[in-house]
Each structure stands twice: as C-alpha cells, then as structure tokens.
Scaffold this motif. Structure first.
Motif, PDB file in Angstrom:
ATOM      1  N   GLY A 221     -24.932  38.626  75.368  1.00  0.00           N
ATOM      2  CA  GLY A 221     -25.156  39.548  76.640  1.00  0.00           C
ATOM      3  C   GLY A 221     -24.006  39.284  77.653  1.00  0.00           C
ATOM      4  N   MET A 222     -23.440  38.123  77.663  1.00  0.00           N
ATOM      5  CA  MET A 222     -22.431  37.783  78.996  1.00  0.00           C
ATOM      6  C   MET A 222     -21.289  38.142  78.570  1.00  0.00           C
ATOM      7  SD  MET A 222     -24.072  33.931  79.718  1.00  0.00           S
ATOM      8  CE  MET A 222     -22.709  33.789  80.830  1.00  0.00           C
ATOM      9  N   THR A 223     -20.876  38.575  77.437  1.00  0.00           N
ATOM     10  CA  THR A 223     -19.440  38.916  76.876  1.00  0.00           C
ATOM     11  C   THR A 223     -18.849  39.922  77.888  1.00  0.00           C
ATOM     12  OG1 THR A 223     -20.162  40.337  75.254  1.00  0.00           O
ATOM     13  CG2 THR A 223     -19.611  37.806  74.828  1.00  0.00           C
ATOM     14  N   PRO A 224     -19.547  41.002  78.319  1.00  0.00           N
ATOM     15  CA  PRO A 224     -18.980  42.299  79.067  1.00  0.00           C
ATOM     16  C   PRO A 224     -18.244  41.539  80.109  1.00  0.00           C
ATOM     17  CG  PRO A 224     -20.971  43.011  78.255  1.00  0.00           C
ATOM     18  CD  PRO A 224     -21.029  41.553  78.111  1.00  0.00           C
ATOM     19  N   LEU A 225     -18.796  40.606  80.941  1.00  0.00           N
ATOM     20  CA  LEU A 225     -18.167  39.937  82.167  1.00  0.00           C
ATOM     21  C   LEU A 225     -17.017  39.464  81.824  1.00  0.00           C
ATOM     22  CD1 LEU A 225     -18.571  39.579  85.164  1.00  0.00           C
ATOM     23  CD2 LEU A 225     -20.270  37.524  84.760  1.00  0.00           C
ATOM     24  N   PHE A 226     -17.046  38.506  80.689  1.00  0.00           N
ATOM     25  CA  PHE A 226     -15.897  37.639  80.183  1.00  0.00           C
ATOM     26  C   PHE A 226     -14.799  38.861  80.171  1.00  0.00           C
ATOM     27  CE2 PHE A 226     -18.834  34.071  79.835  1.00  0.00           C
ATOM     28  CZ  PHE A 226     -18.426  33.382  80.443  1.00  0.00           C
ATOM     29  N   CYS A 227     -14.940  39.719  79.449  1.00  0.00           N
ATOM     30  CA  CYS A 227     -13.754  40.956  79.256  1.00  0.00           C
ATOM     31  C   CYS A 227     -13.508  41.361  80.520  1.00  0.00           C
ATOM     32  CB  CYS A 227     -14.603  41.897  78.293  1.00  0.00           C
ATOM     33  SG  CYS A 227     -14.927  41.660  76.556  1.00  0.00           S
ATOM     34  N   PHE A 228     -14.241  41.627  81.280  1.00  0.00           N
ATOM     35  CA  PHE A 228     -13.948  42.024  82.736  1.00  0.00           C
ATOM     36  C   PHE A 228     -12.786  41.086  83.235  1.00  0.00           C
ATOM     37  CE2 PHE A 228     -14.226  42.199  87.358  1.00  0.00           C
ATOM     38  CZ  PHE A 228     -13.666  43.686  87.469  1.00  0.00           C
ATOM     39  N   ILE A 229     -13.409  39.612  83.359  1.00  0.00           N
ATOM     40  CA  ILE A 229     -12.399  38.562  83.990  1.00  0.00           C
ATOM     41  C   ILE A 229     -10.970  38.363  83.082  1.00  0.00           C
ATOM     42  CG2 ILE A 229     -12.249  35.968  84.061  1.00  0.00           C
ATOM     43  CD1 ILE A 229     -15.430  36.021  84.523  1.00  0.00           C
ATOM     44  N   GLY A 230     -11.220  38.342  81.676  1.00  0.00           N
ATOM     45  CA  GLY A 230      -9.932  38.644  81.083  1.00  0.00           C
ATOM     46  C   GLY A 230      -9.026  39.670  81.124  1.00  0.00           C
ATOM     47  N   GLY A 231      -9.526  40.972  81.484  1.00  0.00           N
ATOM     48  CA  GLY A 231      -8.778  42.201  81.447  1.00  0.00           C
ATOM     49  C   GLY A 231      -8.495  42.769  82.626  1.00  0.00           C
ATOM     50  N   SER A 232      -9.266  42.455  83.596  1.00  0.00           N
ATOM     51  CA  SER A 232      -9.353  43.169  84.645  1.00  0.00           C
ATOM     52  C   SER A 232      -7.971  43.242  85.525  1.00  0.00           C
ATOM     53  CB  SER A 232     -10.464  42.576  85.698  1.00  0.00           C
ATOM     54  OG  SER A 232     -10.314  41.381  86.124  1.00  0.00           O
ATOM     55  N   SER A 233      -7.450  42.123  85.561  1.00  0.00           N
ATOM     56  CA  SER A 233      -6.090  42.170  86.330  1.00  0.00           C
ATOM     57  C   SER A 233      -5.059  43.026  85.872  1.00  0.00           C
ATOM     58  CB  SER A 233      -5.425  40.632  86.454  1.00  0.00           C
ATOM     59  OG  SER A 233      -5.103  40.117  85.101  1.00  0.00           O
ATOM     60  N   PHE A 234      -5.056  43.280  84.438  1.00  0.00           N
ATOM     61  CA  PHE A 234      -4.046  44.022  83.739  1.00  0.00           C
ATOM     62  C   PHE A 234      -4.610  45.816  83.827  1.00  0.00           C
ATOM     63  CE2 PHE A 234      -3.734  39.909  81.616  1.00  0.00           C
ATOM     64  CZ  PHE A 234      -2.431  39.935  81.914  1.00  0.00           C
ATOM     65  N   ILE A 235      -5.785  45.881  84.075  1.00  0.00           N
ATOM     66  CA  ILE A 235      -6.318  47.034  84.017  1.00  0.00           C
ATOM     67  C   ILE A 235      -5.915  47.751  85.524  1.00  0.00           C
ATOM     68  CG2 ILE A 235      -8.588  48.428  84.325  1.00  0.00           C
ATOM     69  CD1 ILE A 235      -9.651  46.690  81.943  1.00  0.00           C
ATOM     70  N   PHE A 236      -6.109  46.687  86.502  1.00  0.00           N
ATOM     71  CA  PHE A 236      -6.120  47.246  87.724  1.00  0.00           C
ATOM     72  C   PHE A 236      -4.807  47.299  88.209  1.00  0.00           C
ATOM     73  CE2 PHE A 236     -10.665  46.509  88.170  1.00  0.00           C
ATOM     74  CZ  PHE A 236     -11.261  47.541  88.759  1.00  0.00           C
ATOM     75  N   VAL A 237      -4.090  46.326  87.954  1.00  0.00           N
ATOM     76  CA  VAL A 237      -2.428  46.246  88.436  1.00  0.00           C
ATOM     77  C   VAL A 237      -1.547  46.771  87.600  1.00  0.00           C
ATOM     78  CG1 VAL A 237      -0.589  44.683  88.973  1.00  0.00           C
ATOM     79  CG2 VAL A 237      -2.983  43.819  89.403  1.00  0.00           C
ATOM     80  N   THR A 238      -1.401  46.748  86.213  1.00  0.00           N
ATOM     81  CA  THR A 238      -0.634  47.480  85.106  1.00  0.00           C
ATOM     82  C   THR A 238      -1.091  48.893  84.911  1.00  0.00           C
ATOM     83  OG1 THR A 238      -0.203  45.111  84.272  1.00  0.00           O
ATOM     84  CG2 THR A 238       0.219  47.166  83.057  1.00  0.00           C
ATOM     85  N   TYR A 239      -2.286  49.196  84.637  1.00  0.00           N
ATOM     86  CA  TYR A 239      -2.793  50.364  84.306  1.00  0.00           C
ATOM     87  C   TYR A 239      -3.009  51.337  85.526  1.00  0.00           C
ATOM     88  CZ  TYR A 239      -5.515  54.033  81.934  1.00  0.00           C
ATOM     89  OH  TYR A 239      -6.107  55.307  81.544  1.00  0.00           O
ATOM     90  N   PHE A 240      -3.816  50.737  86.518  1.00  0.00           N
ATOM     91  CA  PHE A 240      -3.828  51.654  87.734  1.00  0.00           C
ATOM     92  C   PHE A 240      -2.997  51.623  88.720  1.00  0.00           C
ATOM     93  CE2 PHE A 240      -8.582  51.260  86.517  1.00  0.00           C
ATOM     94  CZ  PHE A 240      -8.629  52.435  86.295  1.00  0.00           C
ATOM     95  N   GLY A 241      -2.101  50.544  88.519  1.00  0.00           N
ATOM     96  CA  GLY A 241      -0.849  50.332  89.493  1.00  0.00           C
ATOM     97  C   GLY A 241      -1.185  49.826  90.873  1.00  0.00           C
TER      98      GLY A 241
END
Length: 390
Positions: A221-241
């Motif tokens: 049940g906690m894995t969505p938050l860990f997915c966010f931790i691991g992928g958020s920098s690439f989503i916001f910096v690389t994908y959203f610029g």
C-alpha cells in the motif's frame, strides 16, 4: 519498565529524529539527480541505483539490528549503526563516479537502518496501547517535516555548492543523533538469553504466514509514494521542464500533504479505532490514484494535486498501520520492528526500480500502481482478522 513522563517526551523527540533518517538520506539529494546524470554522462537508471542501492542495503540491514538489540540492548546497537551512517556520508561526499556514490549509499543505508528500525522498536519500549498509537502519530507529524524541507534545503544548497555538501550536512545530523541517543536511558537492557535463542524466536515470527502477509499488504500500500520519490525529479525536471528549485517546491508540497495526513490521523484516533482509519485511508488512495490517472496529461499541477491527495490518505494510514503490526507480537519488539521495516523498504526499493524503467508515461504508471495496491489492501486486510499473534 515504568518510564517517567519527561523521559517519554525527550525520547519522543529523539525517536522522531531517528525515524527521519530514511527521508533525510534520500529526499535531500533528489534535486541533484538530473545534474548527476549530466555531469557523469550516464543514464537515469544508473543514477537511480543510488536510491535503489540505499534501500536494498537498508532493508537487509534491518533484519539484523532488531534481533541484536533484543539481545544486547537498544543503545549500543543504535550507536554503532549511526556511527556507520556518519562515516558513509563522508564516503558519499568524496565520490568521484556513479559507482563510488552507489557504494557510499549502500553503506549509508546499512547505517540508517539502525535508526529506522530501533526507533520503531523503542516506541513499544516506551509506550503502550493507545498511548503508543498517539505517540506514533505525533512522531509522524514531526518526521514529515524531513521530506517537506529536505529537497528544498537540497535545492538551496545546490545554488551555492555542489551536491557533496548535501552529504556533509547529513553527516552533521548523524552526529547530533549520536549525542541524543547517548543521553537516553536504555529502555531494553541486554538479556540473559543467547543470541541463538533470540534468533529462534525471530525465525518463528518470520515463518508466521499471517503476520508476514499483513506486513506485505501494508508495504504494498505504500509503494505509490516510493514510486513518486523515485520518479518525481525526472517527471518534474525532465518531462515538465521545471528547474531543480521549482521541483523542490512541488516535492515539499507533496510532503506537506503527508504531514497533514499524519495530523488528521492524530485527530481521528480520538474518535474512531485505528483499523477503521487504515481502511478509510486506503479508500482515499484508491480514489486519488484513479483521479491521477485521468489527470496525467494536465501539466505539473495535474500531477501534484491528485498526488497530494493520495499522499495525504497514505499519511492517515501510517501510524495505525505500524501500531497494528506491533500489536501482533507480545515480545521481541526489535525483531518485529525489523521485519515490519524490512517489508516496507523492500517494497520501496522495488517501487523505485519499477518507476525508473522506460515507461512512456510515468505518471499513469504511478497511478495504476496506486489503484492496484490499494485495492488489494482493501480486499485482503480485513479478511486476515485482527487477533494478536504470539
């Protein structure tokens, strides 16, 4: 043993600092991940190994600290682990390649594991019953400041220093923790049992299918938050610029939602049983994940809004979930805490590896993880019952 109230308050603050070691050790350098990829001319997957390596070594080390503390006492084991953490921070700060940083992070994970697992075990030493549930909620509110402030501080530090300064700051925090633990009274002195006897009880707990299934479900049940931790920098910096500093604010916004979830949990615990709060929170995760899937193409706030609701719902579940699992055992709290934290962070390491794969849409992938895992918890956890385990 009877613990005086002033000592409980001091212990609560120190335990909160210890419990904050995992988010401090990861979130503080998240804004630097894209910079590392560019500076070392490597890939996202390779740099993400600094996160995955931390959580794998962290999770494996958890299995050892609990039983050792049940046999030799909490303080000596804890002081040794934090000392390793301090030394590993220096190794990370001096790293000149991805490989060297990965090695340093593996050592850092081994040291941080002592703080995470023994802070949970010591809540069972210092507090009982509903008092422990409330203490876990208070700790969670304090601990949630770490993921909220850590990336912001890391982003600020990157404006006037390189990423190595972040690990030096973590080293200082480790020294502060050593001083705090040194002043604590030993809550669980060394026993006359042999280590073999302690490990025997540990193995019986590991073979308890019902207890381990409960741990696994809550970890999933906690894995969505860990997915966010691991992928958020690439989503916001690389994908959203966005810039690294802008990303740190979005990350802090999500962390504030986690803190709000902990605070709401503390208020709800005065009015309803913890188990009902767990189910209510996972229902919120399910709905928020579905909304996130629908909003995956709506820009940074289309990601941040539903994710904050998901994180708030998850925050509501954390204190009663940990207390629920601790209540399943009557002795060897260190061993139980080791297994609980182990399942949490194995799930976390797996989630961060999973989100680092070359998905076409990481946001939609994260949302689907939330839908599937929360649905599993809502269907299966009530069926397992709540009777305490020996």
């Amino acid at each position: 043993m009877t613990i005086p109230a002033p000592l409980k308050i001091r212990a609560l603050l120190i335990l909160a600092l210890l419990a904050a070691f995992p988010p401090l050790s990861t979130d503080m350098y998240l804004p630097a991940l894209p910079t590392m990829v560019e500076a070392w001319q490597t890939t996202e997957a390779i740099i993400n190994l600094t996160l995955v390596g931390f959580f794998i070594s962290f999770s494996l080390a958890l299995l050892f600290y609990g039983p050792l503390s049940d046999r030799y006492g909490r303080k000596p084991v804890l002081l040794g682990g934090i000392s390793l953490y301090v030394l590993s921070c220096l190794v990370c700060a001096q790293a000149q390649s991805p490989t060297a940083l990965i090695v340093g992070r593996i050592l850092q994970g081994m040291g941080a594991a002592s703080a995470a697992t023994l802070s949970l075990a010591m809540t069972k030493d210092y507090f009982v019953g509903a008092e422990r549930e409330r203490a876990l909620a208070h700790m969670a509110v304090i601990v949630s400041l770490a993921p909220m402030l850590a990336p912001v501080l890391g982003g600020i530090m990157l404006t006037f220093a390189d990423w190595s300064a972040i690990f030096l700051a973590q080293m200082v925090l480790g020294v502060v923790a050593i001083c705090g633990v040194w002043r604590l009274k030993e809550p669980a002195p060394a026993t006359t049992r042999t280590l073999a006897q302690v490990m025997g009880g540990y193995l019986r707990l590991m073979c308890n299918l019902r207890f381990m299934t409960q741990c696994t479900l809550i970890a999933l049940g906690m894995t969505p938050l860990f997915c966010f931790i691991g992928g958020s920098s690439f989503i916001f910096v690389t994908y959203f610029g966005l810039s690294e500093q802008e990303y740190s604010y979005f990350f802090a916004f999500n962390s504030a939602a986690l803190m709000l979830g902990f605070w709401i949990c503390g208020r709800l615990l005065r009015r309803m049983p913890g188990f009902r709060i767990i189910l209510f929170g996972y229902a919120g995760i399910l709905v928020s994940s579905a909304v996130l899937a629908l909003c995956s193409g709506l820009g940074p706030w289309g990601m941040a809004g539903p994710m904050a609701c998901l994180t708030l719902s998850l925050g509501m579940t954390r204190p009663p979930s940990s207390n629920f699992l601790l209540e399943q055992v009557k002795q060897d709290a260190g061993s139980a805490a080791s297994l609980i934290m182990f399942t949490y962070f194995v799930g976390g390491a797996t989630a961060m590896w999973f989100i680092a794969l070359p998905w076409d849409n990481k946001i939609l992938t994260l949302a689907l993880v939330g839908v599937v895992t929360s649905a599993l918890v809502l269907v299966l956890l009530p069926r397992l019952g709540r009777a305490p385990q020996e």
